[in-house]
Structure formats: structure tokens, C-alpha cells
Design an enzyme around this catalytic site. Structure first.
Site, PDB file in Angstrom:
ATOM      1  N   SER A 293      11.182  44.176  16.856  1.00 64.27           N
ATOM      2  CA  SER A 293      12.999  45.144  17.564  1.00 64.27           C
ATOM      3  C   SER A 293      12.741  45.690  17.603  1.00 64.27           C
ATOM      4  O   SER A 293      11.863  47.144  18.731  1.00 64.27           O
ATOM      5  CB  SER A 293      13.510  45.532  15.837  1.00 64.27           C
ATOM      6  OG  SER A 293      14.439  45.713  16.420  1.00 64.27           O
TER       7      SER A 293
ATOM      8  N   LYS B 268      11.597  40.801   9.932  1.00 66.21           N
ATOM      9  CA  LYS B 268      12.594  41.134  11.010  1.00 66.21           C
ATOM     10  C   LYS B 268      13.005  40.245  10.528  1.00 66.21           C
ATOM     11  O   LYS B 268      14.977  40.925  10.587  1.00 66.21           O
ATOM     12  CB  LYS B 268      11.088  40.120  11.999  1.00 66.21           C
ATOM     13  CG  LYS B 268      11.998  40.430  13.546  1.00 66.21           C
ATOM     14  CD  LYS B 268      12.472  41.434  14.014  1.00 66.21           C
ATOM     15  CE  LYS B 268      13.913  41.582  14.985  1.00 66.21           C
ATOM     16  NZ  LYS B 268      13.749  40.121  15.835  1.00 66.21           N
TER      17      LYS B 268
ATOM     18  N   HIS C 123      15.183  42.808   8.744  1.00 67.71           N
ATOM     19  CA  HIS C 123      16.227  43.762   9.409  1.00 67.71           C
ATOM     20  C   HIS C 123      17.365  43.993  10.043  1.00 67.71           C
ATOM     21  O   HIS C 123      18.174  44.448  10.249  1.00 67.71           O
ATOM     22  CB  HIS C 123      14.592  43.897   9.991  1.00 67.71           C
ATOM     23  CG  HIS C 123      15.260  44.875  11.723  1.00 67.71           C
ATOM     24  ND1 HIS C 123      15.885  44.022  12.493  1.00 67.71           N
ATOM     25  CD2 HIS C 123      14.976  46.483  11.476  1.00 67.71           C
ATOM     26  CE1 HIS C 123      15.984  45.727  13.046  1.00 67.71           C
ATOM     27  NE2 HIS C 123      15.326  46.850  13.051  1.00 67.71           N
ATOM     28  N   ASN C 124      17.051  42.265  10.758  1.00 67.41           N
ATOM     29  CA  ASN C 124      18.167  41.547  11.361  1.00 67.41           C
ATOM     30  C   ASN C 124      19.980  41.725  10.578  1.00 67.41           C
ATOM     31  O   ASN C 124      20.758  41.985  10.814  1.00 67.41           O
ATOM     32  CB  ASN C 124      18.298  40.198  11.791  1.00 67.41           C
ATOM     33  CG  ASN C 124      17.361  40.911  13.403  1.00 67.41           C
ATOM     34  OD1 ASN C 124      16.321  41.724  12.691  1.00 67.41           O
ATOM     35  ND2 ASN C 124      17.127  40.027  14.321  1.00 67.41           N
TER      36      ASN C 124
ATOM     37  N   GLU D 211      20.969  45.172   9.499  1.00 70.40           N
ATOM     38  CA  GLU D 211      21.128  45.612  10.886  1.00 70.40           C
ATOM     39  C   GLU D 211      22.583  44.848  11.073  1.00 70.40           C
ATOM     40  O   GLU D 211      23.974  45.520  11.443  1.00 70.40           O
ATOM     41  CB  GLU D 211      20.590  45.176  12.282  1.00 70.40           C
ATOM     42  CG  GLU D 211      21.514  45.055  13.343  1.00 70.40           C
ATOM     43  CD  GLU D 211      20.265  44.477  14.490  1.00 70.40           C
ATOM     44  OE1 GLU D 211      19.076  44.688  14.054  1.00 70.40           O
ATOM     45  OE2 GLU D 211      20.881  43.623  15.372  1.00 70.40           O
TER      46      GLU D 211
END
Ligand code: NDP
Length: 477
Positions: A128, A183, A186-187, A190
Site C-alpha cells: 500500500s 491488505k 486495509h482498503n 480506507e
């Protein structure tokens, strides 16, 4: 064979990762399906370090010292399978393939298993930080075997972002798909962060009566406090930008239809499968989706409802403070939900993920980097078995202090007709957890009525069914 690492797939991400390795003193073999990209890289940035350009898969593999470390940075999906299919037959036991693309963790699990049978380590790795991060230091989330991390870890630590305390933003997340799973979440987080920031902006504009440039200043002030983060910082930049062609605020000349590439949607799909309520992330995905339904929006322009009236100038600053409280409290909830999903994935797939370490490697390099993540790291370090971030004493106290303002902001938004699905979903999640009794008891009654699905009683063990169609006596199921 002289190269310590090789990168195949030299579009924006792969090219910058390759440069990052080279700038850190590693000899980097280069390969791309279309050889022109390889030669362009060397022509433009060749002096940054030692590159070994290659054209064929055989040349590329031959350029790598053993055990080989080969990074794939191509379009996720079929392209990744094609590239693996091309290189795997040329590799030997002990070699490592690092997939740095945005793969779905289920694909990563499949690929890892297939390659393990050949003795090849497949290391699905979340990266990222976008183009800039890839060059100057991304946050890196590798999965795969412990042995592969022993061989790759030191290199990844070197090229990764460093947090303010100097710690590298990389850790061995866990086996097989663990890195890509983290990940993905994480997105998802976000998406939620961006939605909450968007709601704060809209309220400051429509209810607070601020201009975009003034809101940029509000965000800059927030960025010196507990909301200090990359996303708040760039929000101020975007809001203060003026369109050169029209001299209007940039934010007013951009079509208000948000797009998405799919990792947020995956986060919600997987959460549904795992039974994890990620309502804040889901609302963020839905909000982007709804914004894009131009047809629905055009057909609904005449629907009744208030048009927000800006408050008096004298009340503005207080209102902005309240919005900051609502944003912060909602943010705690969306991180709570995201970490719950990681914990559930870890339990489901036996990954044994260290949640504190995940927060630690998100402190630098990645899109959601924020001062706030130090707090999450500390919460999990203090209690590695923490069931929910909301049960951390520090966060609970902050929400307790924020909640009156949070409630008043949500009720203002409702009264004024400003959509705030993120703030409201976060508050509903919080109130659900606090509630002494939930209407779920009634739901169970309804299910028993129409489907004889049975229910449990508060006062006795066992499953029960009421004979709704008969004399309404209760039987033990
Ligand atoms: P793209 O996703 O645009 O992919 C382009 C690269 O893939 C090119 O090198 C292209 O080769 C190669 N490629 C595509 N199809 C094939 C194929 N069938 N066989 C061989 N090579 C193929 O590049 P990005 O740099 O944007 O992203 C790379 C990966 O990193 C993606 O998985 C992406 O999701 C992920 N990622 C991207 C981020 C970003 O900010 N862009 C951030 C984090 C991760 P050719 O030149 O020959 O066409």
C-alpha cells in the site's frame, strides 16, 4: 546470476518498486511482457542503481541468484496466473515468488498451495502507498511461509516505509493468504475513512456554511490533533485546490460519482461470509455505489425533504468541533469493525495474525497511515486478547467524551437532510453494543412463529418452540 531480486511487471507500481530496491543497494533483474517498458526504465533511471534488464523469462530467471526472489507486479487476476504459469516451470525448490498485486486472498491461497507442491514459496504480499509509496517506501503486508520471510524480510524492511519511531512498516502477517487478506481489509477501512471525511466535509459546507477553502483550513487544524493522518492532509489539499479553467473550487467541478476497483467490495463480501458486521465499511461501499447511480438520482430530484440552512456564523466553530468528535468516534468504530474482520479471518484460516503488529505496519507508507494507529498498537500490546477495540479503556473513554456531540451531529444531519450513512451506522453499531436488550428477541419470536425455528430462554437452558397455531403452550425442541 547476480541479481538479488527480480521484478516482472514494470507498470507504475513494479517500476517504482524495482527502483526502490535498486536505490537501497540491491541488484535488480527487470522483466516485462512488453520489453519496451524494461528498456525505458533503464534509460530513464539506470543511474539510480544496478539493473539487469532481460527480455525472456529464461533470461530473467537465469539472472537471479539462488534461492531466487521474483516479484510479480502485474494486473491482478488472470494476468497473475499467466505470469506464474510462465515462470514456475523455470524455478527450483526453495525459490520464492512474491505477488505484490492486489490479489484476492482466496486466489493467493490456491496459488500458494499449488506452488508449495513444487517446493516453491509463494508469498502473497499486500503493498500500500500507491505509486509514491512504491518508490519511497510502502507499507508491506507479506503472507507466505516463515522460511520465505527469513529470506525476504530484511530486504522488505529496507525498502518499506518507516514509522515516526523508525520501525519498518512490514511484518510477516501470517501464512498463505494472510497478507492479501490484511491488505483487503486495509482498503475497506480506507473506504470508510474517506466516506467519514466526506460526510464531515458536506456537513461543514451545508450546515456550517463554510467554503471549501475554509474547510481545508478546518482540516489542517484537525490534522495537528488526534485525526493527524495522510487522508486528512490530502483532503485539505484537494479542498483548497482551485480549478484553473473556471476559477471555481476544484471540488465543485468534479462529477460527484465515486468509482471503485473492488477491494472495498471484497472486504464486505468476505465479512458477510465470516459473519462480521462491518456496517461502516459497507455503508462506504454503498455510498460510492449509490453516488454512481445517475439514473436513480435523476429520477429522485423532486423527492420531498429539507434543504439544509447554514447556521449562524457565531455557531460555526462549535459545530466544527462537534463534527470533529463525530468523525473521530465513527473512525474508532470503523477500525473496530476492520480489526474484528481480521481477527475472524485469522481464526477461520489459522493465520494467528498479531493485530497489534498490523496496526504497527500501517503507521507509515500506506493510505490510512495516521497517528491514531499508535493508539491501536498500544491497545493490542496492552491486551493481545482484546475482543473489540471499543473495549480498550482509552478508546471507550474517548468515545464517552465524544458521544454527545456525535449524537447531535447525526441528529442535525437527519433534520437538515444531509446524508451521513457512515456517522449514523457507526453510532448504531455503538448503541447496539451498549444496549441492554435488543429487538433480536422479537426477531426470534417471529422466526419461531412462521418457521418453527425455535428460541432460547433467558431463564433456562435448551431450545424451545411455542405452538403458535395451537394452544400456544411451549414445548422443548
Ligand atoms: P496494472 O495493474 O495496470 O498492470 C500493468 C502491468 O501488468 C504491465 O506490466 C503489463 O504488462 C502487465 N500485464 C498485464 N497483463 C499481463 C499478462 N497477461 N501477462 C504478463 N503481463 C501482464 O499496473 P499497476 O502498476 O498499476 O499495478 C500492478 C499491481 O499492483 C496490480 O495488481 C495492482 O492492483 C497493484 N497495486 C496497485 C496500486 C496502485 O496504486 N496503482 C497500489 C497497490 C497495488 P505490459 O506492459 O506488457 O502490458
Amino acid at each position: 546470476s547476480t541479481a538479488q531480486i527480480g521484478v516482472t511487471g514494470l507498470a507504475v507500481m513494479g517500476r517504482n518498486l524495482a527502483r526502490n530496491f535498486a536505490r537501497n543497494g540491491y541488484t535488480v533483474a527487470l522483466h516485462n511482457r512488453t520489453a519496451a517498458r524494461t528498456h525505458d526504465l533503464v534509460a530513464e533511471f539506470g543511474e539510480e542503481g544496478i539493473f539487469v534488464p532481460t527480455e525472456t523469462a529464461e533470461e530473467f530467471v537465469a539472472a537471479l541468484e539462488r534461492p531466487r526472489r521474483l516479484v510479480i507486479m502485474v494486473k491482478a487476476g488472470a494476468a497473475t496466473d499467466a505470469v506464474i504459469g510462465e515462470f514456475a516451470p523455470l524455478l527450483e525448490p526453495g525459490d520464492m515468488i512474491v505477488d505484490g498485486g492486489n490479489a484476492h486472498f482466496a486466489d493467493t491461497r490456491r496459488r500458494e498451495k499449488e506452488l508449495r507442491e513444487q517446493g516453491i514459496h509463494f508469498v502473497g504480499t499486500g503493498v500500500s502507498g500507491g505509486e509514491e509509496g512504491a518508490l519511497h517506501g510502502p507499507s508491506i503486508m507479506p503472507g507466505g511461509s516463515v522460511e520465505s520471510y527469513a529470506a525476504l524480510g530484511p530486504m522488505l524492511e529496507k525498502i518499506s516505509a518507516k514509522a515516526k519511531d523508525g520501525a519498518p512498516c512490514v511484518t510477516h502477517v501470517g501464512p498463505d493468504g494472510a497478507g492479501h487478506f490484511v491488505k483487503m481489509v486495509h482498503n475497506g477501512i480506507e473506504y470508510a475513512d474517506m466516506q467519514l471525511i466526506g460526510e464531515a466535509y458536506q456537513l461543514l459546507r451545508d450546515v456550517g456554511g463554510y467554503t471549501p477553502a475554509q474547510i481545508a483550513d478546518v482540516f489542517r487544524t484537525w490534522n495537528t490533533g488526534r485525526l493527524d493522518s495522510y487522508l486528512i492532509e490530502i483532503t485539505a489539499e484537494v479542498l483548497s485546490h482551485v480549478d484553473a479553467a473556471t476559477d471555481r473550487p476544484f471540488v465543485d467541478i468534479v462529477q460527484d460519482r465515486a468509482e471503485q476497483k473492488g477491494t472495498g467490495r471484497w472486504t464486505v463480501q468476505i465479512a458477510l461470509d465470516l459473519g462480521v458486521p462491518v456496517s461502516g465499511i459497507a455503508e462506504a461501499v454503498f455510498a460510492r455505489s449509490l453516488s454512481g447511480h445517475a439514473d436513480l438520482r435523476a429520477a429522485s430530484g423532486e423527492l420531498a425533504g429539507p434543504r439544509p440552512e447554514p447556521i449562524a456564523d457565531t455557531e460555526r466553530a462549535d459545530f466544527a468541533d462537534h463534527v470533529e468528535q463525530a468523525l473521530y468516534a465513527s473512525k474508532i468504530v470503523s477500525y473496530t469493525q476492520g480489526f474484528h474482520e481480521i481477527a475472524a479471518g485469522s481464526a477461520e484460516y489459522d493465520w494467528d495474525i498479531d493485530l497489534g503488529a498490523v496496526a504497527r505496519i500501517w503507521r507509515g507508507g500506506c493510505i490510512i497511515r495516521a497517528a491514531f494507529l499508535d493508539r491501536i498498537t498500544a491497545a493490542y500490546e496492552a491486551d493481545p486478547g482484546l475482543v473489540s477495540l471499543l473495549s480498550d479503556k482509552g478508546f471507550a473513554e474517548e468515545i464517552a467524551a465524544a458521544q454527545n456531540d456525535w449524537r447531535s451531529v447525526v441528529s442535525t444531519a437527519v433534520t437538515e437532510g444531509v446524508p451521513t450513512p457512515g456517522f449514523a451506522a457507526a453510532l448504531a453499531y455503538y448503541d447496539t453494543l451498549r444496549a441492554e436488550r435488543l429487538p433480536a428477541a422479537l426477531t426470534q419470536g417471529q422466526r419461531d412463529f412462521f418457521g418453527a425455528h425455535t428460541y432460547r430462554r433467558v431463564d433456562r437452558e435448551g431450545s424451545f418452540h411455542t405452538l403458535w397455531g395451537g394452544d400456544r403452550s411451549e414445548v422443548e425442541a
